[in-house]
Write an enzyme that holds these catalytic residues in place. Structure first.
Site, PDB file in Angstrom:
ATOM      1  CE  LYS A 194      -6.208   2.450  11.295  1.00 43.52           C
ATOM      2  NZ  LYS A 194      -4.762   2.646  11.654  1.00 43.52           N
ATOM      3  CD  GLU A 270      -3.168  -6.476  -1.727  1.00 42.32           C
ATOM      4  OE1 GLU A 270      -2.298  -5.620  -1.565  1.00 42.32           O
ATOM      5  OE2 GLU A 270      -3.831  -6.567  -2.780  1.00 42.32           O
ATOM      6  CB  CYS A 304       4.542  -6.809   1.254  1.00 39.74           C
ATOM      7  SG  CYS A 304       3.972  -6.323  -0.387  1.00 39.74           S
ATOM      8  CD  GLU A 406       6.635  -9.352   6.802  1.00 38.00           C
ATOM      9  OE1 GLU A 406       5.813  -9.141   7.719  1.00 38.00           O
ATOM     10  OE2 GLU A 406       6.379  -9.170   5.594  1.00 38.00           O
TER      11      GLU A 406
HETATM   12  N1  LIG Z   1       0.771  -8.155   0.883  1.00 31.08           N
HETATM   13  C1  LIG Z   1       0.873  -6.857   0.653  1.00 31.08           C
HETATM   14  O1  LIG Z   1       0.505  -6.346  -0.420  1.00 31.08           O
HETATM   15  C2  LIG Z   1       1.449  -5.955   1.713  1.00 31.08           C
HETATM   16  C3  LIG Z   1       1.706  -4.627   1.361  1.00 31.08           C
HETATM   17  C4  LIG Z   1       2.278  -3.791   2.337  1.00 31.08           C
HETATM   18  C5  LIG Z   1       2.553  -4.251   3.618  1.00 31.08           C
HETATM   19  N2  LIG Z   1       2.267  -5.537   3.908  1.00 31.08           N
HETATM   20  C6  LIG Z   1       2.572  -6.056   5.256  1.00 31.08           C
HETATM   21  O2  LIG Z   1       2.223  -5.074   6.247  1.00 31.08           O
HETATM   22  C7  LIG Z   1       3.103  -5.194   7.370  1.00 31.08           C
HETATM   23  C8  LIG Z   1       3.682  -3.836   7.723  1.00 31.08           C
HETATM   24  O3  LIG Z   1       2.631  -2.917   7.897  1.00 31.08           O
HETATM   25  P1  LIG Z   1       2.118  -2.517   9.363  1.00 31.08           P
HETATM   26  O4  LIG Z   1       3.216  -2.646  10.352  1.00 31.08           O
HETATM   27  O5  LIG Z   1       1.406  -1.224   9.244  1.00 31.08           O
HETATM   28  O6  LIG Z   1       1.049  -3.678   9.663  1.00 31.08           O
HETATM   29  P2  LIG Z   1       0.025  -3.735  10.887  1.00 31.08           P
HETATM   30  O7  LIG Z   1      -0.741  -4.973  10.720  1.00 31.08           O
HETATM   31  O8  LIG Z   1       0.711  -3.472  12.182  1.00 31.08           O
HETATM   32  O9  LIG Z   1      -0.956  -2.464  10.651  1.00 31.08           O
HETATM   33  C9  LIG Z   1      -1.598  -2.279   9.426  1.00 31.08           C
HETATM   34  C10 LIG Z   1      -2.831  -1.405   9.656  1.00 31.08           C
HETATM   35  O10 LIG Z   1      -3.749  -2.133  10.450  1.00 31.08           O
HETATM   36  C11 LIG Z   1      -4.155  -1.376  11.573  1.00 31.08           C
HETATM   37  N3  LIG Z   1      -4.454  -2.342  12.621  1.00 31.08           N
HETATM   38  C12 LIG Z   1      -3.580  -2.950  13.451  1.00 31.08           C
HETATM   39  N4  LIG Z   1      -4.222  -3.824  14.261  1.00 31.08           N
HETATM   40  C13 LIG Z   1      -5.549  -3.762  13.922  1.00 31.08           C
HETATM   41  C14 LIG Z   1      -6.749  -4.401  14.400  1.00 31.08           C
HETATM   42  N5  LIG Z   1      -6.714  -5.310  15.381  1.00 31.08           N
HETATM   43  N6  LIG Z   1      -7.934  -4.069  13.822  1.00 31.08           N
HETATM   44  C15 LIG Z   1      -7.986  -3.149  12.830  1.00 31.08           C
HETATM   45  N7  LIG Z   1      -6.902  -2.500  12.349  1.00 31.08           N
HETATM   46  C16 LIG Z   1      -5.695  -2.812  12.885  1.00 31.08           C
HETATM   47  C17 LIG Z   1      -2.997  -0.444  11.828  1.00 31.08           C
HETATM   48  O11 LIG Z   1      -3.390   0.689  12.549  1.00 31.08           O
HETATM   49  C18 LIG Z   1      -2.563  -0.110  10.398  1.00 31.08           C
HETATM   50  O12 LIG Z   1      -3.380   0.914   9.870  1.00 31.08           O
HETATM   51  C19 LIG Z   1       4.188  -6.182   6.954  1.00 31.08           C
HETATM   52  O13 LIG Z   1       3.894  -7.458   7.475  1.00 31.08           O
HETATM   53  C20 LIG Z   1       4.056  -6.226   5.431  1.00 31.08           C
HETATM   54  O14 LIG Z   1       4.493  -7.451   4.875  1.00 31.08           O
HETATM   55  C21 LIG Z   1       1.721  -6.414   2.994  1.00 31.08           C
HETATM   56  O1  LIG Z   2       4.685  -3.502   0.337  1.00 32.65           O
HETATM   57  C1  LIG Z   2       3.990  -4.089  -0.497  1.00 32.65           C
HETATM   58  C2  LIG Z   2       3.753  -3.579  -1.803  1.00 32.65           C
HETATM   59  C3  LIG Z   2       2.568  -3.773  -2.415  1.00 32.65           C
HETATM   60  C4  LIG Z   2       2.387  -3.252  -3.699  1.00 32.65           C
HETATM   61  C5  LIG Z   2       1.145  -3.239  -4.294  1.00 32.65           C
HETATM   62  O2  LIG Z   2       0.051  -3.596  -3.651  1.00 32.65           O
HETATM   63  C6  LIG Z   2       1.032  -2.797  -5.694  1.00 32.65           C
HETATM   64  O3  LIG Z   2       2.086  -2.583  -6.349  1.00 32.65           O
HETATM   65  O4  LIG Z   2      -0.139  -2.628  -6.136  1.00 32.65           O
END
Ligand SMILES: NC(=O)c1ccc[n+]([C@@H]2O[C@H](COP(=O)([O-])OP(=O)(O)OC[C@H]3O[C@@H](n4cnc5c(N)ncnc54)[C@H](O)[C@@H]3O)[C@@H](O)[C@H]2O)c1
Ligand SMILES: O=C/C=C/C=C(\O)C(=O)O
Length: 502
Positions: A194, A270, A304, A406
């Site tokens: 998804k 993540e 991230c 963040e």
């Molecule tokens: N640690 C990492 O590797 C990493 C990588 C990329 C992004 N991020 C983090 O992701 C965030 C930005 O992404 P975002 O805005 O899409 O995050 P988000 O949590 O709003 O959404 C992420 C995904 O989860 C789904 N989702 C949302 N609520 C849900 C629920 N209750 N149940 C199931 N699915 C749900 C969304 O539709 C989307 O597909 C930032 O906090 C960023 O730091 C972390």
């Molecule tokens: O926004 C976050 C980036 C994550 C990157 C990875 O998970 C990767 O480089 O494999």
């Protein structure tokens, strides 16, 4: 005049309707549903496509298809068979490289060059890396003596977990989706993915590549939709989903953790970060300025791993702030295909408003806005997009919300420090623990401080360079578990220890 690239519609998109319609991919077929939502360009605000929204019924169909596929030839496929299919998927992405670039650029507005060099290139690399890995991953076997003196052979057998739910974010859509799909398939699972509602295009194209690469129906399924009350929540609640691998906000991770708790599903998270960059006075000054500019403003700060906290040793603090200001003010905000573009918009008006609210909060908390702090003015259709200025702040206390929460935009706060001990304590004084980067020419110091950071990742004199064989992930609010290399093999397989008396 450069223009926002339009997505060349993949054949999975019904172009006979206006606007094009992005569909789900279930059991080897593209499936349309009546429920739909809009996908708009963050560059111009224009409508890109209509997207089908899946609910519990579609998720149930996808999970059932995945279970059937597990019971079929895919469940019996050898490591060589699975690796061969993953290599074909990688080749399929490569064969449609520019279509994937256009899809990523249409959804996110990022520079075309970044989409080529990072997003799509890593889409290919992720499948190749895990195909390579399963062909060379060693098994475990220990020989011992039983109490009766007999020889005992103890070895580990790996089986797929089963149906894996993959939920991915919008910031690096193809990179992060394939970072999970590749190892899940490599270990013989079937997946229901998804993608984010903000970035459905490249995932839809990936489904076409899966089909054309001969991935059997039901092995890879794609459902579009949102989180709560939509496809995302339905996937986490489904009783036949064995594991959820999620990338997104920390608070979403907490919510998913509660949802899957009753079923005790395997989870890999993540999550968010509030990463620090530390610049010592002995650093290569120009390299550190450019490195911090990259780690603060790449992808409009929507990575991230970005540095939203910067700590600079006091003797070079003023000089560093001035140099980063000057370098930042040369950055070009523009259309994705504009020559020399450095930064595009953030993903949406909603996210733009969140970032701008933090810019206003910073001023209210007493920050000095060294540069930026608002939105650029183009006097053309880009003003209808979601552009924000790259912003540098100073003067806030460590407990200010802009230094602890963040923001996930092109902004960093720079503070001076006086000692190694002090800066280590300040870097670790965070609810997050994802990444840090250190700029110093004293490599003993580099090793010393890196080992004391409470983060999952540390880069020294570089940033966001990746060896896919290494563990990747964060601690505290930044995540649960590690993926990458054998850590992905461990997460995506069920392990049985077998002891045989000879
Ligand atoms: N640690 C990492 O590797 C990493 C990588 C990329 C992004 N991020 C983090 O992701 C965030 C930005 O992404 P975002 O805005 O899409 O995050 P988000 O949590 O709003 O959404 C992420 C995904 O989860 C789904 N989702 C949302 N609520 C849900 C629920 N209750 N149940 C199931 N699915 C749900 C969304 O539709 C989307 O597909 C930032 O906090 C960023 O730091 C972390
Ligand atoms: O926004 C976050 C980036 C994550 C990157 C990875 O998970 C990767 O480089 O494999």
């Amino acid at each position: 005049m450069p223009t926002a690239l339009a997505t060349r519609a993949p054949s999975s998109v019904s172009v006979d309707v206006d606007p094009p319609l992005l569909q789900h991919y279930i059991d080897g077929e593209f499936v349309a549903t009546a429920a739909r939502f809009e996908n708009r360009s963050p560059v111009t605000g224009q409508l890109i496509a209509a997207v089908c929204e899946a609910g519990p019924a579609e998720v149930d169909r996808a999970v059932a298809a995945a279970r059937r596929a597990l019971a079929g030839p895919w469940g019996e496929a050898s490591v060589e068979d699975r690796a061969a299919i993953l290599y074909r998927v990688a080749a399929g992405i490569e064969a449609r490289f520019e279509a994937f670039v256009a899809a990523e650029v249409a959804d996110t507005g990022r520079p075309v060059e970044q989409a080529r060099r990072l997003d799509v290139a890593r889409g290919v690399a992720n499948f190749r890396a895990f195909a390579d890995l399963i062909k060379t991953a060693p098994s475990e076997l220990f020989e011992s003596r039983g109490p009766d003196g007999a020889t005992l052979l103890n070895y580990v057998s790996r089986k797929p977990l089963g149906v894996v739910g993959i939920i991915s974010p919008w910031n690096l859509p193809l990179l992060l989706l394939t970072w999970k799909v590749a190892p899940a398939l490599a270990m013989g699972n079937c997946v229901v993915a998804k993608p984010s509602e903000e970035s459905p295009s490249s995932a839809t194209l990936l489904a076409e590549v899966m089909r054309d690469a001969g991935v059997p129906p039901g092995v890879f399924n794609l459902v579009h939709g949102f989180g709560p009350g939509s496809a995302g929540e339905a996937l986490t609640r489904h009783p036949d989903v064995a594991a959820i691998t999620f990338t997104g906000e920390s608070r979403t991770g907490s919510q998913i953790m509660k949802t899957v708790a009753d079923g005790v599903k395997e989870i890999s998270f993540e999550l968010g970060g509030k990463n620090a960059a530390v610049v010592f006075a002995d650093a290569d000054f120009d390299a550190a300025v450019e490195g911090v500019r990259r780690s603060s403003f790449t992808n409009a700060g929507q990575v991230c791993l970005c540095s939203e906290r910067v700590y600079v040793e006091r003797p070079i603090f003023e000089r560093f702030v001035a140099a980063l200001k000057a370098r930042t003010e040369t950055m070009r905000l523009d259309y994705p295909d504009a020559p020399g573009v450095d930064m595009g918009p953030v993903i949406s008006h909603k996210h733009r408003d969140k970032v701008l609210s933090y810019y206003r909060l910073a001023v209210a908390e007493g920050a000095t806005v060294v540069t930026g702090g608002g939105t650029p003015l183009f006097n053309d259709i880009r003003d209808a997009g979601a552009f924000v200025q790259p912003t540098i702040l100073t003067g806030l206390p460590d407990d200010a919300r802009c230094v602890t929460e963040e923001i996930f935009g092109p902004v960093c706060h720079i503070a001076p420090f006086d000692s190694e001990q002090e800066v280590i304590g300040r870097v670790n004084d965070s609810a997050y623990g994802l990444a840090a980067c250190v700029w110093t020419t004293d490599l003993s110091r580099a090793h010393r401080v890196s080992r004391r950071f409470h983060t999952g990742l540390v880069w020294v004199n570089t940033w966001f360079t990746r060896d896919l064989r290494t563990p990747f992930g964060g601690t505290k609010l930044s995540g649960l578990g590690r993926e990458g290399g054998r850590h992905s093999l461990d997460f995506y397989s069920e392990i049985t220890t077998i002891c045989i008396r000879l």
